[in-house]
Write a protein that holds these residues in place. Structure first.
Motif, PDB file in Angstrom:
ATOM      1  N   ARG A  65      -1.354 -19.730  -2.615  1.00  0.00           N
ATOM      2  CA  ARG A  65      -2.286 -18.979  -1.767  1.00  0.00           C
ATOM      3  C   ARG A  65      -1.531 -18.123  -0.746  1.00  0.00           C
ATOM      4  O   ARG A  65      -1.800 -16.939  -0.594  1.00  0.00           O
ATOM      5  CB  ARG A  65      -3.174 -20.007  -1.073  1.00  0.00           C
ATOM      6  N   GLN A  66      -0.551 -18.746  -0.099  1.00  0.00           N
ATOM      7  CA  GLN A  66       0.172 -18.012   0.938  1.00  0.00           C
ATOM      8  C   GLN A  66       1.021 -16.887   0.329  1.00  0.00           C
ATOM      9  O   GLN A  66       1.144 -15.814   0.914  1.00  0.00           O
ATOM     10  CB  GLN A  66       1.040 -18.961   1.766  1.00  0.00           C
ATOM     11  N   ASN A  67       1.615 -17.127  -0.839  1.00  0.00           N
ATOM     12  CA  ASN A  67       2.390 -16.079  -1.515  1.00  0.00           C
ATOM     13  C   ASN A  67       1.530 -14.848  -1.760  1.00  0.00           C
ATOM     14  O   ASN A  67       1.968 -13.711  -1.570  1.00  0.00           O
ATOM     15  CB  ASN A  67       2.934 -16.569  -2.864  1.00  0.00           C
ATOM     16  N   ILE A  68       0.277 -15.079  -2.189  1.00  0.00           N
ATOM     17  CA  ILE A  68      -0.626 -13.959  -2.454  1.00  0.00           C
ATOM     18  C   ILE A  68      -0.979 -13.267  -1.132  1.00  0.00           C
ATOM     19  O   ILE A  68      -0.940 -12.036  -1.030  1.00  0.00           O
ATOM     20  CB  ILE A  68      -1.919 -14.441  -3.154  1.00  0.00           C
ATOM     21  N   ILE A  69      -1.296 -14.084  -0.120  1.00  0.00           N
ATOM     22  CA  ILE A  69      -1.619 -13.511   1.194  1.00  0.00           C
ATOM     23  C   ILE A  69      -0.449 -12.670   1.700  1.00  0.00           C
ATOM     24  O   ILE A  69      -0.626 -11.584   2.237  1.00  0.00           O
ATOM     25  CB  ILE A  69      -1.949 -14.637   2.193  1.00  0.00           C
ATOM     26  N   ASP A  70       0.759 -13.160   1.477  1.00  0.00           N
ATOM     27  CA  ASP A  70       1.937 -12.462   1.996  1.00  0.00           C
ATOM     28  C   ASP A  70       2.260 -11.187   1.232  1.00  0.00           C
ATOM     29  O   ASP A  70       3.152 -10.441   1.635  1.00  0.00           O
ATOM     30  CB  ASP A  70       3.154 -13.386   1.972  1.00  0.00           C
ATOM     31  N   GLY A  71       1.587 -10.961   0.104  1.00  0.00           N
ATOM     32  CA  GLY A  71       1.775  -9.665  -0.539  1.00  0.00           C
ATOM     33  C   GLY A  71       2.283  -9.685  -1.966  1.00  0.00           C
ATOM     34  O   GLY A  71       2.692  -8.653  -2.495  1.00  0.00           O
ATOM     35  N   MET A  72       2.280 -10.862  -2.620  1.00  0.00           N
ATOM     36  CA  MET A  72       2.565 -10.866  -4.049  1.00  0.00           C
ATOM     37  C   MET A  72       1.245 -10.619  -4.775  1.00  0.00           C
ATOM     38  O   MET A  72       0.196 -11.044  -4.294  1.00  0.00           O
ATOM     39  CB  MET A  72       3.066 -12.248  -4.480  1.00  0.00           C
ATOM     40  N   SER A  73       1.297  -9.973  -5.926  1.00  0.00           N
ATOM     41  CA  SER A  73       0.079  -9.914  -6.717  1.00  0.00           C
ATOM     42  C   SER A  73       0.068 -11.160  -7.594  1.00  0.00           C
ATOM     43  O   SER A  73       1.098 -11.815  -7.768  1.00  0.00           O
ATOM     44  CB  SER A  73       0.037  -8.653  -7.569  1.00  0.00           C
ATOM     45  N   MET A  90      -8.069 -11.173   2.043  1.00  0.00           N
ATOM     46  CA  MET A  90      -6.672 -11.319   1.634  1.00  0.00           C
ATOM     47  C   MET A  90      -6.546 -11.580   0.130  1.00  0.00           C
ATOM     48  O   MET A  90      -5.502 -12.028  -0.349  1.00  0.00           O
ATOM     49  CB  MET A  90      -5.993 -12.452   2.425  1.00  0.00           C
ATOM     50  N   VAL A 134      -7.477 -13.856  -1.909  1.00  0.00           N
ATOM     51  CA  VAL A 134      -7.305 -15.168  -2.530  1.00  0.00           C
ATOM     52  C   VAL A 134      -8.644 -15.744  -2.960  1.00  0.00           C
ATOM     53  O   VAL A 134      -8.702 -16.689  -3.736  1.00  0.00           O
ATOM     54  CB  VAL A 134      -6.549 -16.173  -1.619  1.00  0.00           C
ATOM     55  N   ASN A 145      -1.816  -5.616  -3.460  1.00  0.00           N
ATOM     56  CA  ASN A 145      -0.800  -6.456  -2.825  1.00  0.00           C
ATOM     57  C   ASN A 145       0.084  -5.631  -1.884  1.00  0.00           C
ATOM     58  O   ASN A 145       0.593  -6.143  -0.896  1.00  0.00           O
ATOM     59  CB  ASN A 145       0.036  -7.188  -3.883  1.00  0.00           C
ATOM     60  N   ARG A 156      -1.588  -5.596   1.420  1.00  0.00           N
ATOM     61  CA  ARG A 156      -1.494  -6.900   2.093  1.00  0.00           C
ATOM     62  C   ARG A 156      -0.172  -7.065   2.833  1.00  0.00           C
ATOM     63  O   ARG A 156      -0.089  -7.811   3.793  1.00  0.00           O
ATOM     64  CB  ARG A 156      -1.665  -8.042   1.082  1.00  0.00           C
ATOM     65  N   LYS A 157       0.857  -6.368   2.357  1.00  0.00           N
ATOM     66  CA  LYS A 157       2.151  -6.487   3.034  1.00  0.00           C
ATOM     67  C   LYS A 157       2.112  -5.917   4.446  1.00  0.00           C
ATOM     68  O   LYS A 157       2.972  -6.217   5.267  1.00  0.00           O
ATOM     69  CB  LYS A 157       3.245  -5.799   2.208  1.00  0.00           C
ATOM     70  N   ILE A 213       0.978 -22.620   6.053  1.00  0.00           N
ATOM     71  CA  ILE A 213       1.401 -23.044   4.720  1.00  0.00           C
ATOM     72  C   ILE A 213       2.852 -22.641   4.494  1.00  0.00           C
ATOM     73  O   ILE A 213       3.190 -21.459   4.564  1.00  0.00           O
ATOM     74  CB  ILE A 213       0.528 -22.385   3.628  1.00  0.00           C
ATOM     75  N   ILE A 216       9.291 -11.821  -0.158  1.00  0.00           N
ATOM     76  CA  ILE A 216       7.969 -11.519  -0.710  1.00  0.00           C
ATOM     77  C   ILE A 216       7.390 -10.256  -0.079  1.00  0.00           C
ATOM     78  O   ILE A 216       6.839  -9.395  -0.753  1.00  0.00           O
ATOM     79  CB  ILE A 216       7.019 -12.719  -0.514  1.00  0.00           C
ATOM     80  N   LYS A 217       7.553 -10.148   1.241  1.00  0.00           N
ATOM     81  CA  LYS A 217       7.000  -8.980   1.929  1.00  0.00           C
ATOM     82  C   LYS A 217       7.898  -7.753   1.800  1.00  0.00           C
ATOM     83  O   LYS A 217       7.560  -6.681   2.300  1.00  0.00           O
ATOM     84  CB  LYS A 217       6.815  -9.296   3.414  1.00  0.00           C
TER      85      LYS A 217
END
Ligand SMILES: Nc1ncnc2c1ncn2[C@@H]1O[C@H](COP(=O)(O)OP(=O)(O)O)[C@@H](O)[C@H]1O
Ligand SMILES: [Mg+2]
Lengths: 267, 298
Positions: free
Chosen positions: A100-108, B51, B53, B70, B73-74, B84, B101-102
């Motif tokens: 969940r956090q990976n997606i929030i942080d900007g991974m698709s 976001m 999810v 995505n 979202r960055k 988390i 990731i960002k």
């Protein structure tokens, strides 16, 4: 692509369990593959006790080119250890909610999946490299004479071995994404072969032609058990196009199911 | 003012339960936007959709006028519900991973760690952190990419009073730098202290939205006392009075819009009365919140 692989490796390389399980796998793979001759000697000794003779020099276990198929087949047996690591890696992302956090942080979502698939490719390639090196060294030691032409024979077992490992890791990844809990996923992974055997045994009388297309069966058919050839039996000591297609098709299906599930789920 | 977030008819159903019902909302650049609502009112679900999810059942939203992706979202730093992180990684390693990731330079890591005062503990495993430290690391991670928008969901949940004060100070510090902040909370007091604008959610419905300052406008009450006869009549004669009540020996004068305590004081003085007690009481957002919730019940 490389960036995505690096991200997944960054998660794993500071994870102690990863080193323990992978260490266990690659050590077993290396030593197991190299110790076939010792096993044969042990076997011969046991035979001797019963007054029988087993001439181990008649079994060219590690002679080029036999060594390739022999090692590849036996190494395939412990792929389950690597698959368990893959299950732990993906189910952790659910239990820690880091997916969940990976997606929030900007991974698709597809990037996330791709990072896991790339790790599977890497682990499969490492298995191939390991077995190639062990085969090369033991072949050099045990072959009575070393001919380049024989060394280069049967190398197609390596791409097949790669397919076998990658197929199974894709399967483990899919199970992890569908079930999301490590314990249950590992149990199902271990039971898969049994479940399939039960199913195929039951349909054997009705649609026997279908059986080779079952996923686990397709792996057994890809690389056959090599030892009967030393008991003067005919075996399929080559790779057939049909089995390759079946295994690749299953691998694509597994990864597509992972993609489909990941794309649609609330996470 | 530039629109940062625009939501149209956003809806999320979990089976029969409608967690978010047809919400329309706009957040402008520089606002500290509070999403206020009791537990289960749909705040986290709304933020989850924003976001990507949680998949919306219906409706749409856009960030900076762009469709969700995505890459967009960055530009947003978000912490939903709980911090988390990978428990077996150190704070530093977790931030390095998030920087990857960002796709932002890892050089920012020392700055954000400094801002949330975690520099000394950065090499300890995340699982050894206290809840307050985890919350602060989450804020550090959200700030890593110098995002235009920061989303915080119940950032003080479960913290002790000191931890709460620290986090609120931190939010004010970040807001002072001109960042747009969206803060979800079930605590009125928190929204009142930190936010410039707010919306109230109730069972998935948006039932009020507007500036925090407006929420207390025109609702001033003045507590007055003076040692004179006929104070009651005098107060009633004042043009700004809307109602008078008597409580604990003081007159409670509710004022009409556009009148304030100065006007009342001047009026009394001009009529030869000097008050020995004159206190302005603003109706708190809390009363508003309770009133709005009560109204929505009907
Ligand atoms: N994944 C889910 N499945 C089913 N119901 C959910 C799920 N997530 C949230 N809900 C329900 O949706 C409603 C809103 O929850 P939530 O958005 O977490 O509220 P808040 O953040 O305002 O406390 C609650 O009734 C909650 O039980
Ligand atoms: Mg919530």
């Amino acid at each position: 692509m490389l960036h995505l692989l690096k991200i997944d490796l960054k998660k794993l390389t500071s994870y102690r369990t990863f080193w323990i399980v992978c260490g266990l796998y690659f050590l077993t793979l290396g030593f197991g593959a190299a110790s076939g001759m010792e096993l044969l000697k042990l076997l011969a000794n046991t035979f001797e006790k019963f007054g029988q003779e087993l001439n181990i020099n008649r079994i060219p276990l590690y002679h080029f080119p036999d060594v390739w198929m022999n090692l590849v087949w036996f190494s395939g047996l412990i792929k389950i250890v690597l698959a368990i690591m893959v299950v732990i890696s993906i189910t952790n992302e659910y239990t820690y909610r880091t997916l969940r956090q990976n997606i929030i942080d900007g991974m698709s979502r597809s990037q996330f999946l791709l990072s896991k698939i790339l790790t599977n490719v890497l682990l499969s390639l490492m298995s191939v490299a390991m077995i190639f090196v062990v085969g090369l060294v033991t072949g050099m030691i045990y072959s009575p004479e070393i001919r380049i032409s024989q060394m280069l024979t049967d190398l197609e077992f390596f791409p097949a071995y790669f397919l076998e490992i990658f197929f199974f890791l894709s399967y483990a990844l899919m199970l992890g994404i569908l079930i999301q809990r490590s314990g249950l996923t590992i149990i199902l992974l271990l039971l898969s072969q049994m479940v399939e055997t039960i199913i195929t045994a039951n349909i054997d009388n009705y649609v026997p032609w279908l059986i080779p297309y079952f996923p686990m069966k397709s792996i057994w058919n890809l690389i056959e058990f090599p030892l009967p050839r030393y008991a003067f039996q005919e075996i399929k000591d080559y790779i057939t196009f049909g089995t390759v297609v079946t295994v690749i098709a299953w691998t694509l299906v597994f990864n597509y199911i992972s993609y489909f599930k990941l794309k649609r789920a609330d996470i | 003012m530039e629109t940062v977030l625009s939501i149209t008819n956003l809806t999320k159903k979990f089976g029969r339960l409608t967690a978010v019902n047809n919400i329309n909302l706009e957040v402008k650049r520089g606002q500290v936007f509070g999403m206020l609502g009791p537990n289960g009112s749909g705040k986290t679900t709304t933020l989850g959709m924003l976001m990507s999810v949680v998949n919306p059942t219906a409706g749409a939203f856009s960030w900076f006028g762009e469709l969700p992706s995505n890459q967009v979202r960055k530009k947003i730093g978000a912490v939903l519900e709980h911090p988390i992180f990978y428990p077996y990684l150190s704070g530093q390693k977790n931030l390095e991973l998030n920087a990857m990731i960002k796709e932002c330079p890892p050089e920012n890591i020392p700055n954000v760690l400094e801002l949330v005062e975690l520099t000394e503990r950065k090499d300890d495993k995340y699982k050894t952190y206290s809840l307050g430290m985890k919350q602060r690391l989450a804020i550090a991670s959200a700030l890593l990419n110098d995002p235009t928008v920061l989303i915080l969901d119940e950032p003080t949940n479960g913290l002790d009073p000191m931890g709460i004060a620290e986090i609120r100070e931190l939010i004010k510090k970040i807001a002072a730098n001109g960042k747009t902040i969206i803060l979800a909370s079930h605590l009125l007091d928190e929204v009142q202290k930190v936010c410039s604008h707010f919306a109230i959610l109730k069972r998935g419905n948006l039932i009020h939205t507007g500036p925090v300052a407006d929420a207390s406008k025109g609702t001033e009450t003045i507590e007055v006392h003076a040692d004179v006869e006929g104070l009651n009549e005098l107060l009633l004669n004042f043009g700004g009075t809307s109602s008078i009540a008597r409580e604990n020996g003081y007159y409670q004068v509710s004022l009409r819009d556009s009148f304030n305590s100065k006007d009342l004081n001047r009026f009394l003085f001009e009529h030869g009365v000097v008050a020995d007690h004159l206190v302005t009481k603003r109706k708190s957002l809390e009363k508003m919140f309770l009133e709005i919730l009560a109204e929505a019940n009907h």
